[in-house]
Design a protein around this motif. Structure first.
Motif, short mmCIF file in Angstrom:
data_model
loop_
_atom_site.label_atom_id
_atom_site.label_comp_id
_atom_site.label_asym_id
_atom_site.label_seq_id
_atom_site.Cartn_x
_atom_site.Cartn_y
_atom_site.Cartn_z
N ILE A 19 0.83 -1.19 0.23
CA ILE A 19 0.02 0.23 0.23
C ILE A 19 1.00 1.24 -0.09
O ILE A 19 2.06 1.17 0.21
CB ILE A 19 -1.01 0.08 1.09
N THR A 61 -6.93 -3.82 2.65
CA THR A 61 -5.93 -3.17 3.19
C THR A 61 -5.80 -3.46 4.35
O THR A 61 -4.18 -3.73 5.00
CB THR A 61 -6.25 -1.72 2.93
N PRO A 100 -11.39 1.60 6.37
CA PRO A 100 -10.33 1.06 5.11
C PRO A 100 -10.96 -0.13 4.79
O PRO A 100 -11.68 -0.80 5.42
CB PRO A 100 -8.93 1.09 5.70
N LYS A 102 -2.72 7.76 6.76
CA LYS A 102 -4.30 8.23 6.67
C LYS A 102 -5.03 7.19 7.72
O LYS A 102 -5.81 7.52 8.57
CB LYS A 102 -4.92 8.41 5.60
N THR A 138 -1.59 6.04 2.46
CA THR A 138 -2.77 5.17 2.92
C THR A 138 -2.66 4.99 4.33
O THR A 138 -3.53 4.94 5.09
CB THR A 138 -2.92 4.09 1.76
#
Length: 101
Positions: free
Chosen positions: A39, A59, A55, A46, A43
């Motif tokens: 990833i 992920t 999410p 965050k 990301t």
């Protein structure tokens, strides 16, 4: 597609998830964990900051795998507060004997 606003419970769960991932990451750099999880570092940043409160499952599965966390442990940790509140609301209401009719 229109996304509905997140509920306060979803926001809190996202914050707990972020805190859990930061603790599990420990001394590893965000870049190393992100790349190992396939990833972007943005990301991961965050998610850890709570800006992405919900999410995608793949992920989270990839990050958990990289950090050596089981998904069961992740879910147990982030939903712990919610279950406690739900458990309390499921308890029977008892009245003081002097108020019983």
């Amino acid at each position: 597609m229109v996304r509905l606003p997140l509920t306060p419970a979803e926001v809190e769960r996202g914050q707990r998830l972020g805190a859990l991932l930061r603790r599990a990451r420990g001394g590893r750099s965000m870049l190393d964990v992100a790349l190992a999880s396939h990833i972007s570092p943005e990301t991961l940043r965050k998610i850890e900051s709570g800006r992405v409160a919900t999410p995608a499952f793949p992920t989270i599965a990839a990050i958990a795998d990289t950090l050596g966390l089981s998904l069961d442990a992740v879910w147990a940790e982030i939903s712990r507060v919610e279950r406690t509140a739900e458990d309390r609301s499921a308890l029977p209401v008892t009245r003081h004997p002097s108020l019983a009719s």
